[in-house]
Design a protein around this motif. Structure first.
Motif, mmCIF file in Angstrom:
data_model
loop_
_atom_site.group_PDB
_atom_site.id
_atom_site.type_symbol
_atom_site.label_atom_id
_atom_site.label_comp_id
_atom_site.label_asym_id
_atom_site.label_seq_id
_atom_site.Cartn_x
_atom_site.Cartn_y
_atom_site.Cartn_z
ATOM 1 N N GLN A 28 -4.328 3.979 7.086
ATOM 2 C CA GLN A 28 -4.849 5.349 7.207
ATOM 3 C C GLN A 28 -4.756 6.113 5.888
ATOM 4 O O GLN A 28 -5.074 7.292 5.842
ATOM 5 C CB GLN A 28 -4.044 6.108 8.273
ATOM 6 C CG GLN A 28 -4.143 5.534 9.659
ATOM 7 C CD GLN A 28 -3.137 6.200 10.581
ATOM 8 O OE1 GLN A 28 -3.025 7.416 10.629
ATOM 9 N NE2 GLN A 28 -2.399 5.394 11.336
ATOM 10 N N ARG A 29 -4.276 5.452 4.838
ATOM 11 C CA ARG A 29 -4.098 6.031 3.497
ATOM 12 C C ARG A 29 -3.097 7.185 3.485
ATOM 13 O O ARG A 29 -3.198 8.101 2.686
ATOM 14 C CB ARG A 29 -5.438 6.447 2.893
ATOM 15 C CG ARG A 29 -6.383 5.262 2.694
ATOM 16 C CD ARG A 29 -7.571 5.658 1.902
ATOM 17 N NE ARG A 29 -7.125 6.273 0.644
ATOM 18 C CZ ARG A 29 -7.530 5.926 -0.549
ATOM 19 N NH1 ARG A 29 -8.390 4.963 -0.672
ATOM 20 N NH2 ARG A 29 -7.094 6.546 -1.619
ATOM 21 N N ILE A 30 -2.113 7.095 4.382
ATOM 22 C CA ILE A 30 -1.030 8.071 4.417
ATOM 23 C C ILE A 30 0.098 7.602 3.504
ATOM 24 O O ILE A 30 0.700 8.393 2.798
ATOM 25 C CB ILE A 30 -0.537 8.277 5.869
ATOM 26 C CG1 ILE A 30 -1.646 8.947 6.683
ATOM 27 C CG2 ILE A 30 0.748 9.091 5.910
ATOM 28 C CD1 ILE A 30 -1.391 8.984 8.169
ATOM 29 N N LEU A 31 0.389 6.308 3.552
ATOM 30 C CA LEU A 31 1.358 5.688 2.651
ATOM 31 C C LEU A 31 0.651 4.623 1.829
ATOM 32 O O LEU A 31 -0.415 4.144 2.215
ATOM 33 C CB LEU A 31 2.502 5.035 3.437
ATOM 34 C CG LEU A 31 3.465 5.945 4.179
ATOM 35 C CD1 LEU A 31 4.507 5.120 4.930
ATOM 36 C CD2 LEU A 31 4.149 6.911 3.226
ATOM 37 N N VAL A 155 -3.172 7.251 -11.136
ATOM 38 C CA VAL A 155 -2.775 7.173 -9.732
ATOM 39 C C VAL A 155 -3.514 8.180 -8.855
ATOM 40 O O VAL A 155 -3.248 8.273 -7.666
ATOM 41 C CB VAL A 155 -1.247 7.337 -9.549
ATOM 42 C CG1 VAL A 155 -0.508 6.182 -10.176
ATOM 43 C CG2 VAL A 155 -0.779 8.666 -10.081
ATOM 44 N N LYS A 156 -4.443 8.916 -9.424
ATOM 45 C CA LYS A 156 -5.169 9.937 -8.657
ATOM 46 C C LYS A 156 -5.773 9.408 -7.362
ATOM 47 O O LYS A 156 -5.677 10.072 -6.336
ATOM 48 C CB LYS A 156 -6.265 10.584 -9.508
ATOM 49 C CG LYS A 156 -5.736 11.499 -10.575
ATOM 50 C CD LYS A 156 -5.445 12.855 -10.029
ATOM 51 C CE LYS A 156 -5.197 13.791 -11.196
ATOM 52 N NZ LYS A 156 -4.456 14.945 -10.812
ATOM 53 N N PRO A 157 -6.393 8.220 -7.356
ATOM 54 C CA PRO A 157 -6.954 7.746 -6.087
ATOM 55 C C PRO A 157 -5.905 7.586 -4.989
ATOM 56 O O PRO A 157 -6.211 7.698 -3.809
ATOM 57 C CB PRO A 157 -7.569 6.390 -6.445
ATOM 58 C CG PRO A 157 -7.850 6.485 -7.905
ATOM 59 C CD PRO A 157 -6.747 7.346 -8.469
ATOM 60 N N ASN A 158 -4.653 7.337 -5.345
ATOM 61 C CA ASN A 158 -3.583 7.172 -4.362
ATOM 62 C C ASN A 158 -3.068 8.495 -3.824
ATOM 63 O O ASN A 158 -2.434 8.534 -2.777
ATOM 64 C CB ASN A 158 -2.393 6.425 -4.982
ATOM 65 C CG ASN A 158 -2.719 5.009 -5.343
ATOM 66 O OD1 ASN A 158 -3.625 4.417 -4.798
ATOM 67 N ND2 ASN A 158 -1.983 4.463 -6.287
#
Length: 169
Positions: A28-31, A155-158
Motif C-alpha cells: 500500500q506504499r505505507i512502509l 528518496v523522494k519517491p519513497n
C-alpha cells in the motif's frame, strides 16, 4: 475485548514475521519493504508485541541517527490486532528505549499523523530541527531512513505524502 500482550526485544526468529507484517503495508506504499538482510542487521533496534500464545501482533524499531536524534521506523500492527493499543504500546516502548540511550528527540516519517500526535509528536515545518553541522554529518550516512529524514531528492519517491514529525523527550 482487547487481547492482552507484552512488548519484548526482537529475536532472529521474528524476522520472517516482521517481513509478513510489513508486506501488506509496503504493498500500500505505507512502509518501505526491505531486504531480509536489512531486518537481520537492524534486529537489535526492534521491539515486538506478542500475545499470550507467542503470536506476533506488531513491531517497531528505533534507529539512532545522531547523539540526540532517533527515528521510529517500521511500525506495523497485524490487521487483526489494530485498535487494541498494540501500536501505542510499541511506540511507548521505543520512546522509553530512546530515553534509555540518551536520545532527546525522536522523529518519524508517517501517514498516521493523528496517531503520532496522540503520542506527543508534532509536524516538522522544516529541517531547522537539525543543526547545520549535524546535517552535514548525516549526509554521509548510507541509511535510507536518514536520507528520508533529510528529504534528499534520491528518496523522494519513497516519501511522497508522508509527514515528518518529531517529539522532544
Amino acid at each position: 475485548m482487547s487481547q492482552s500482550f507484552r512488548i519484548r526485544r526482537a529475536t532472529t526468529a521474528d524476522v520472517p514475521v516482521i517481513k509478513q507484517l510489513v508486506a501488506p503495508l509496503a504493498d500500500q506504499r505505507i512502509l518501505i519493504a526491505k531486504e531480509t538482510v536489512a531486518y537481520y542487521e537492524g534486529l537489535q533496534e526492534f521491539k515486538i508485541a506478542e500475545d499470550n500464545d507467542g503470536g506476533v501482533l506488531g513491531c517497531g524499531a528505533l534507529h539512532v541517527m545522531w547523539e540526540d536524534l532517533a527515528e521510529i521506523r517500521t511500525l506495523a500492527t497485524a490487521a487483526e490486532a489494530r485498535g487494541r493499543g498494540v501500536g501505542s504500546a510499541v511506540v511507548n516502548a521505543l520512546l522509553e528505549e530512546a530515553r534509555a540511550v540518551g536520545v532527546r528527540r525522536v522523529f518519524c516519517l508517517t501517514f498516521e499523523e493523528a496517531f503520532f500526535r496522540r503520542h506527543g509528536f508534532r509536524v516538522m515545518e522544516d529541517q531547522s530541527a537539525v543543526d547545520p553541522v549535524v546535517y552535514s554529518e548525516l549526509l554521509r550516512s548510507h541509511d535510507e531512513g536518514v536520507a528520508e529524514f533529510l528529504d534528499l531528492a534520491r528518496v523522494k519517491p519513497n516519501t511522497l505524502g508522508n509527514t515528518r514529525m518529531i517529539r522532544d523527550l
